[in-house]
Design an enzyme around this catalytic site. Structure first.
Site, PDB file in Angstrom:
ATOM      1  N   HIS A  93       0.838  -1.209   0.000  1.00 13.46           N
ATOM      2  CA  HIS A  93       0.000   0.000   0.000  1.00 13.46           C
ATOM      3  C   HIS A  93       0.871   1.257   0.000  1.00 13.46           C
ATOM      4  O   HIS A  93       0.554   2.241  -0.652  1.00 13.46           O
ATOM      5  CB  HIS A  93      -0.927   0.011   1.228  1.00 13.46           C
ATOM      6  CG  HIS A  93      -1.973  -1.047   1.175  1.00 13.46           C
ATOM      7  ND1 HIS A  93      -3.315  -0.768   1.071  1.00 13.46           N
ATOM      8  CD2 HIS A  93      -1.883  -2.392   1.181  1.00 13.46           C
ATOM      9  CE1 HIS A  93      -4.000  -1.900   1.031  1.00 13.46           C
ATOM     10  NE2 HIS A  93      -3.153  -2.902   1.107  1.00 13.46           N
ATOM     11  N   ASP A 114      -6.246   5.730   1.799  1.00 15.00           N
ATOM     12  CA  ASP A 114      -6.335   4.325   1.413  1.00 15.00           C
ATOM     13  C   ASP A 114      -7.768   3.820   1.597  1.00 15.00           C
ATOM     14  O   ASP A 114      -8.473   4.220   2.519  1.00 15.00           O
ATOM     15  CB  ASP A 114      -5.387   3.500   2.299  1.00 15.00           C
ATOM     16  CG  ASP A 114      -5.233   2.082   1.796  1.00 15.00           C
ATOM     17  OD1 ASP A 114      -4.313   1.851   1.011  1.00 15.00           O
ATOM     18  OD2 ASP A 114      -6.049   1.220   2.175  1.00 15.00           O
ATOM     19  N   THR A 130      -5.500   0.520  -4.091  1.00 20.58           N
ATOM     20  CA  THR A 130      -4.171   0.128  -4.584  1.00 20.58           C
ATOM     21  C   THR A 130      -4.184  -1.270  -5.213  1.00 20.58           C
ATOM     22  O   THR A 130      -3.275  -2.061  -4.997  1.00 20.58           O
ATOM     23  CB  THR A 130      -3.137   0.170  -3.445  1.00 20.58           C
ATOM     24  OG1 THR A 130      -3.647  -0.625  -2.377  1.00 20.58           O
ATOM     25  CG2 THR A 130      -2.870   1.566  -2.976  1.00 20.58           C
ATOM     26  N   HIS A 189       4.015 -13.959  -6.580  1.00 20.43           N
ATOM     27  CA  HIS A 189       2.732 -14.163  -5.886  1.00 20.43           C
ATOM     28  C   HIS A 189       1.644 -13.276  -6.497  1.00 20.43           C
ATOM     29  O   HIS A 189       0.487 -13.413  -6.164  1.00 20.43           O
ATOM     30  CB  HIS A 189       2.912 -13.860  -4.409  1.00 20.43           C
ATOM     31  CG  HIS A 189       3.094 -12.397  -4.086  1.00 20.43           C
ATOM     32  ND1 HIS A 189       3.977 -11.586  -4.783  1.00 20.43           N
ATOM     33  CD2 HIS A 189       2.516 -11.596  -3.166  1.00 20.43           C
ATOM     34  CE1 HIS A 189       3.935 -10.364  -4.286  1.00 20.43           C
ATOM     35  NE2 HIS A 189       3.045 -10.343  -3.304  1.00 20.43           N
ATOM     36  N   ASN A 232       1.459  -4.591  -6.851  1.00 24.42           N
ATOM     37  CA  ASN A 232       2.659  -3.823  -7.212  1.00 24.42           C
ATOM     38  C   ASN A 232       3.616  -4.667  -8.044  1.00 24.42           C
ATOM     39  O   ASN A 232       4.192  -4.180  -9.012  1.00 24.42           O
ATOM     40  CB  ASN A 232       3.376  -3.320  -5.958  1.00 24.42           C
ATOM     41  CG  ASN A 232       2.542  -2.290  -5.248  1.00 24.42           C
ATOM     42  OD1 ASN A 232       2.328  -1.203  -5.766  1.00 24.42           O
ATOM     43  ND2 ASN A 232       2.025  -2.642  -4.084  1.00 24.42           N
ATOM     44  N   SER A 233       3.769  -5.932  -7.667  1.00 29.85           N
ATOM     45  CA  SER A 233       4.680  -6.787  -8.434  1.00 29.85           C
ATOM     46  C   SER A 233       4.167  -6.958  -9.855  1.00 29.85           C
ATOM     47  O   SER A 233       4.949  -6.942 -10.810  1.00 29.85           O
ATOM     48  CB  SER A 233       4.818  -8.152  -7.747  1.00 29.85           C
ATOM     49  OG  SER A 233       5.472  -7.975  -6.516  1.00 29.85           O
ATOM     50  N   GLU A 256       4.820  -3.769 -11.724  1.00 29.97           N
ATOM     51  CA  GLU A 256       6.265  -3.611 -11.983  1.00 29.97           C
ATOM     52  C   GLU A 256       6.713  -4.556 -13.105  1.00 29.97           C
ATOM     53  O   GLU A 256       7.548  -4.193 -13.932  1.00 29.97           O
ATOM     54  CB  GLU A 256       7.061  -3.853 -10.693  1.00 29.97           C
ATOM     55  CG  GLU A 256       6.913  -2.685  -9.721  1.00 29.97           C
ATOM     56  CD  GLU A 256       7.188  -3.032  -8.263  1.00 29.97           C
ATOM     57  OE1 GLU A 256       7.808  -4.077  -7.992  1.00 29.97           O
ATOM     58  OE2 GLU A 256       6.769  -2.249  -7.380  1.00 29.97           O
ATOM     59  N   GLY A 261      -5.383 -12.754  -0.684  1.00 24.46           N
ATOM     60  CA  GLY A 261      -5.922 -11.428  -1.040  1.00 24.46           C
ATOM     61  C   GLY A 261      -6.371 -11.322  -2.490  1.00 24.46           C
ATOM     62  O   GLY A 261      -7.039 -12.204  -3.030  1.00 24.46           O
ATOM     63  N   ASP A 262      -5.963 -10.215  -3.128  1.00 20.79           N
ATOM     64  CA  ASP A 262      -6.407  -9.927  -4.506  1.00 20.79           C
ATOM     65  C   ASP A 262      -5.606 -10.694  -5.556  1.00 20.79           C
ATOM     66  O   ASP A 262      -5.772 -10.477  -6.757  1.00 20.79           O
ATOM     67  CB  ASP A 262      -6.277  -8.416  -4.773  1.00 20.79           C
ATOM     68  CG  ASP A 262      -4.862  -7.889  -4.545  1.00 20.79           C
ATOM     69  OD1 ASP A 262      -4.014  -8.660  -4.059  1.00 20.79           O
ATOM     70  OD2 ASP A 262      -4.605  -6.719  -4.856  1.00 20.79           O
ATOM     71  N   GLN A 263      -4.727 -11.609  -5.132  1.00 20.78           N
ATOM     72  CA  GLN A 263      -3.717 -12.127  -6.062  1.00 20.78           C
ATOM     73  C   GLN A 263      -4.242 -13.065  -7.146  1.00 20.78           C
ATOM     74  O   GLN A 263      -3.641 -13.175  -8.207  1.00 20.78           O
ATOM     75  CB  GLN A 263      -2.565 -12.748  -5.252  1.00 20.78           C
ATOM     76  CG  GLN A 263      -1.820 -11.658  -4.464  1.00 20.78           C
ATOM     77  CD  GLN A 263      -1.087 -12.156  -3.246  1.00 20.78           C
ATOM     78  OE1 GLN A 263      -0.884 -13.356  -3.091  1.00 20.78           O
ATOM     79  NE2 GLN A 263      -0.690 -11.244  -2.366  1.00 20.78           N
TER      80      GLN A 263
END
Ligand code: BUP
Length: 395
Positions: free
Chosen positions: A18, A96, A119, A314, A318-319, A322, A337-339
């Site tokens: 975050h 947030d 995010t 994972h 952000n990953s 990126e 989570g959101d993965q």
């Protein structure tokens, strides 16, 4: 509408996942001449001051990540006096999503425009909002029994993509936050997502310049596109057995790898020797083919390195962004989570593979042989490489 020299405050939530996008957004706004106030609950000089009994009560409950969100949330009343004291007066505050229910009443009373920064992806936002409505409409229903989540005009979200704590644990804090978001309920009206305030997609956010550190000499010695980078983000420590299978799989894949390993969720408690976790024999083989690092490395610097040819990730948001920014292929292994939603996007973009039978992290133990096979599949796949290159945003 912004005034000629706007002043914007940003209030992130806990966790690097975050904090990082908030920093990137702040850097972008500052580059446009906006005056920034960054409110952080982590620094000693922060606006947080807590009653110790609250502290102890929460510490017992949870995951350090939830604990920090809760600390921030319970301290938000201090914003009532802090925000009006800022100079020049604030043009807006960006907060947030997890703090919405607490912060919006305060900023509304102060008459400060409040933008909410979610995010993660727009698709995760639809799940977030839909889940809220679903829970509201099924107050006495066992959530185990729900089907896939239907979203008007979009494809349904499969039940197995919903983070398990939302379905399983009545006291889970993430679920409590979603349900507590009365503001969202009001925005939703009686139909999911109708009446929501305007949503603007502002990603992929470029890295901020100040994150640069030296790259690893080891990486400089590897051939172009030959190395698989392996990381499960700042919050996931795989079970021991899975760590060993992963190590075995990486060795058996035949590819070189750079593996940022997390043995415990909280890094400062992580004083164990890698050899003790992985075993001497496997450690020897790993050292011949790869580099295992137990400390924080600047991921941006790794992903931009020409030696990197793929990313076992994972799929934290952000990953994923990126990997897109640097045009790197992904082998997706969502953990929580959101993965799963993010892994689906990676596949749809044509820049990665998601072996769905691997489930959530720890749900099943994925064997080394299966991992080796998928690593080879990704690293050999020229189409994935081309598509990832096509999506690359970096110059
Ligand atoms: Br680990 C690690 N170096 O060694 P995600 C992470 N990062 O720069 P998460 C490093 O932390 P959530 C390291 O580049 C990314 O910006 C990485 O965020 C950086 O995953 C960030 O990918 C990690 O969103 O957060 O940490 O699991 O659960 O919120 O997705």
């Amino acid at each position: 509408e912004l005034t000629p020299s706007p002043h914007i405050a940003l209030l992130p939530s806990s966790g690097m996942g975050h904090l990082t996008p908030f920093l990137r957004l702040a850097a972008l706004l500052a580059a446009q001449g906006v005056k920034i106030t960054f409110i952080t609950p982590l620094s000693k000089k922060s606006f947080i001051c807590l009653h110790s009994t609250i502290f102890l009560h929460i510490r017992k409950a949870a995951d350090p990540f939830y604990y920090h969100i809760e600390v921030t949330r319970r301290s938000c009343h201090l914003l009532s006096s802090l925000l009006p004291s800022l100079s020049p007066p604030l043009s807006a505050i960006i907060t947030d999503m997890s703090l919405t229910a607490t912060v919006v009443p305060i900023t509304k009373a102060l008459n400060i425009p409040n933008y909410i920064f979610f995010t993660s992806s727009a698709k995760m936002l639809t799940l977030f909002l839909s889940f809220h409505t679903l829970v509201g409409s099924k107050a006495n229903t066992n959530l185990h029994e729900i089907d896939d989540i239907e979203i008007p005009t979009l494809e349904p979200i499969p039940k197995c993509w919903i983070p398990p704590p939302l379905l399983q644990d009545k006291n889970d804090l993430l679920k409590a936050y979603i349900i507590r978001e009365r503001t969202l309920a009001a925005l939703n009206g009686d139909k999911v997502i109708h009446g929501i305030p305007s949503v603007f997609a502002i990603g992929v956010l470029p890295p901020c310049g100040f994150q640069k550190t030296k790259t690893l000499a080891w990486l400089d010695d590897q051939a172009i596109g030959s190395v698989l980078y392996v990381s499960f983000g700042s919050r996931t420590a795989l079970p021991r057995e899975q760590l060993r299978e992963l190590g075995d799989g990486l060795v058996r894949s035949g590819y070189s790898f750079l593996w940022v390993i997390k043995v415990k969720k909280v890094d400062r408690e992580d004083d164990e020797q890698l050899r003790d976790v992985i075993g001497d024999e496997l450690m020897e083989s790993i050292n011949q083919k790869g580099l295992v690092v137990k400390h924080w490395l600047d991921q941006e610097n790794i992903l931009r390195h020409p030696a990197i040819g793929g990313f076992l990730s994972h799929c934290g948001w952000n990953s994923v962004t990126e990997a897109i920014w640097h045009g790197v292929r992904v082998l997706a292994w969502p953990q929580h989570g959101d993965q799963k939603i993010n892994a689906d996007l990676v596949e749809r973009f044509g820049m990665g593979i998601w072996p769905k039978s691997w489930g959530w992290g720890g749900e099943v133990i994925v064997k080394g042989g299966q991992i080796a096979e998928k690593v080879r599949e990704v690293m050999r796949n020229e189409l994935l490489k081309m598509q990832a290159r096509k999506h690359r945003r970096r110059d």
